[in-house]
Design an enzyme around this catalytic site. Structure first.
Site, PDB file in Angstrom:
ATOM      1  CB  ALA A  20      -2.495  -3.841   0.194  1.00  0.00           C
TER       2      ALA A  20
ATOM      3  CG  HIS B  45       0.398  -9.218   8.144  1.00  0.00           C
ATOM      4  ND1 HIS B  45      -0.439  -8.632   7.219  1.00  0.00           N
ATOM      5  CD2 HIS B  45       0.354  -8.438   9.244  1.00  0.00           C
ATOM      6  CE1 HIS B  45      -0.946  -7.532   7.746  1.00  0.00           C
ATOM      7  NE2 HIS B  45      -0.491  -7.395   8.975  1.00  0.00           N
TER       8      HIS B  45
ATOM      9  NE  ARG C 295      -0.973 -11.218  -3.434  1.00  0.00           N
ATOM     10  CZ  ARG C 295      -1.181 -10.553  -2.313  1.00  0.00           C
ATOM     11  NH1 ARG C 295      -1.877 -11.091  -1.328  1.00  0.00           N
ATOM     12  NH2 ARG C 295      -0.702  -9.338  -2.155  1.00  0.00           N
TER      13      ARG C 295
ATOM     14  CE1 TYR D 117       1.837 -12.265   1.086  1.00  0.00           C
ATOM     15  CE2 TYR D 117       1.819 -12.129  -1.311  1.00  0.00           C
ATOM     16  CZ  TYR D 117       1.888 -11.510  -0.069  1.00  0.00           C
ATOM     17  OH  TYR D 117       2.014 -10.143   0.028  1.00  0.00           O
TER      18      TYR D 117
ATOM     19  NE  ARG E  39       6.681  -8.884   1.141  1.00  0.00           N
ATOM     20  CZ  ARG E  39       5.446  -9.076   0.646  1.00  0.00           C
ATOM     21  NH1 ARG E  39       4.485  -9.560   1.422  1.00  0.00           N
ATOM     22  NH2 ARG E  39       5.189  -8.787  -0.608  1.00  0.00           N
TER      23      ARG E  39
ATOM     24  N   PRO F 239      -7.832  -7.877   0.378  1.00  0.00           N
ATOM     25  CG  PRO F 239      -6.858  -5.825  -0.097  1.00  0.00           C
ATOM     26  CD  PRO F 239      -7.639  -6.541   0.961  1.00  0.00           C
ATOM     27  CG  ASN F 240      -4.604  -8.387  -4.368  1.00  0.00           C
ATOM     28  OD1 ASN F 240      -5.175  -8.457  -5.456  1.00  0.00           O
ATOM     29  ND2 ASN F 240      -4.184  -7.243  -3.866  1.00  0.00           N
TER      30      ASN F 240
ATOM     31  CG  ASN G 164      -3.699 -11.359   5.772  1.00  0.00           C
ATOM     32  OD1 ASN G 164      -3.380 -10.179   5.598  1.00  0.00           O
ATOM     33  ND2 ASN G 164      -3.002 -12.371   5.272  1.00  0.00           N
TER      34      ASN G 164
ATOM     35  CD  GLU H 158      -1.778  -6.004  11.908  1.00  0.00           C
ATOM     36  OE1 GLU H 158      -1.936  -5.301  12.936  1.00  0.00           O
ATOM     37  OE2 GLU H 158      -0.987  -5.702  10.996  1.00  0.00           O
TER      38      GLU H 158
HETATM   39  C1  DQA Z   1       0.030  -9.630   3.703  1.00  0.00           C
HETATM   40  C2  DQA Z   1       1.144  -8.574   3.654  1.00  0.00           C
HETATM   41  C3  DQA Z   1       0.666  -7.300   2.984  1.00  0.00           C
HETATM   42  O1  DQA Z   1       1.713  -6.348   2.951  1.00  0.00           O
HETATM   43  C4  DQA Z   1       0.234  -7.592   1.559  1.00  0.00           C
HETATM   44  O2  DQA Z   1      -0.260  -6.432   0.949  1.00  0.00           O
HETATM   45  C5  DQA Z   1      -0.736  -8.714   1.481  1.00  0.00           C
HETATM   46  C6  DQA Z   1      -0.537  -9.885   2.322  1.00  0.00           C
HETATM   47  C7  DQA Z   1       0.538 -10.970   4.261  1.00  0.00           C
HETATM   48  O3  DQA Z   1      -0.308 -11.788   4.610  1.00  0.00           O
HETATM   49  O4  DQA Z   1       1.741 -11.212   4.331  1.00  0.00           O
HETATM   50  O5  DQA Z   1      -1.649  -8.699   0.670  1.00  0.00           O
HETATM   51  O6  DQA Z   1      -1.004  -9.168   4.563  1.00  0.00           O
END
Ligand code: DQA
Length: 141
Positions: free
Chosen positions: A75, A98, A17, A22, A105, A9-10, A72, A96
């Site tokens: 959240a 990020h 964003r 990011y 954070r 998501p997102n 990735n 995994e």
């Molecule tokens: C993320 C870190 C997550 O905590 C966050 O909710 C994201 C992006 C990252 O790539 O740093 O959406 O996965």
């Protein structure tokens, strides 16, 4: 070699964003770079904001296997038992990743429900995290 990259998501909003976390690069630029850096690897990309669709895409690797997944989960990393169970249920290795260093954070980002069922974790290297995820799969295959 076939590698599936999945964004949760997102992450469709990469480029605009929260650039402090990011950056301003887009996923298209990441995928273009990967394709030219690894010409022998076939990349497939999937993004969804919907938890169940991410799970469905992971399940598809049971029917149509690939050699590894760079995930990735956004959240959902911190919340989704269902995603964890999907990763545990499939056979391909999942890395995994990020973009941001989740450990520097908010505290709720420090816990990942999926790490234990992934092959390994990469975080905090900006968009380079995706390449490092690919590199990890290639090195461990
Ligand atoms: C993320 C870190 C997550 O905590 C966050 O909710 C994201 C992006 C990252 O790539 O740093 O959406 O996965």
């Amino acid at each position: 070699m076939k590698i599936l990259i999945i964004n949760g998501p997102n992450l469709n909003l990469l480029g605009t964003r929260e650039p402090l976390h990011y950056g301003t690069g887009t996923m298209d630029s990441v995928l273009d770079a990967l394709k030219s850096q690894y010409p022998d690897v076939q990349f497939d990309y999937y993004q969804s904001n919907v938890e169940g669709f991410l799970i469905d895409r992971l399940h598809q690797t049971l029917e149509k296997p690939c050699d590894g997944v760079v995930l990735n989960a956004g959240a959902y990393t911190h919340t989704s038992v269902a995603l964890r169970d999907a990763i545990a249920a499939i056979k391909v290795p999942v890395v995994e990743v990020h973009i941001s260093n989740v450990h520097s954070r908010e505290e709720f980002r420090h816990r990942s429900l999926i790490s234990a069922v992934c092959k390994g974790v990469i975080c905090g290297f900006g968009l380079v995290s995706y390449r490092l995820g690919v590199e990890a799969l290639l090195a461990c295959s």
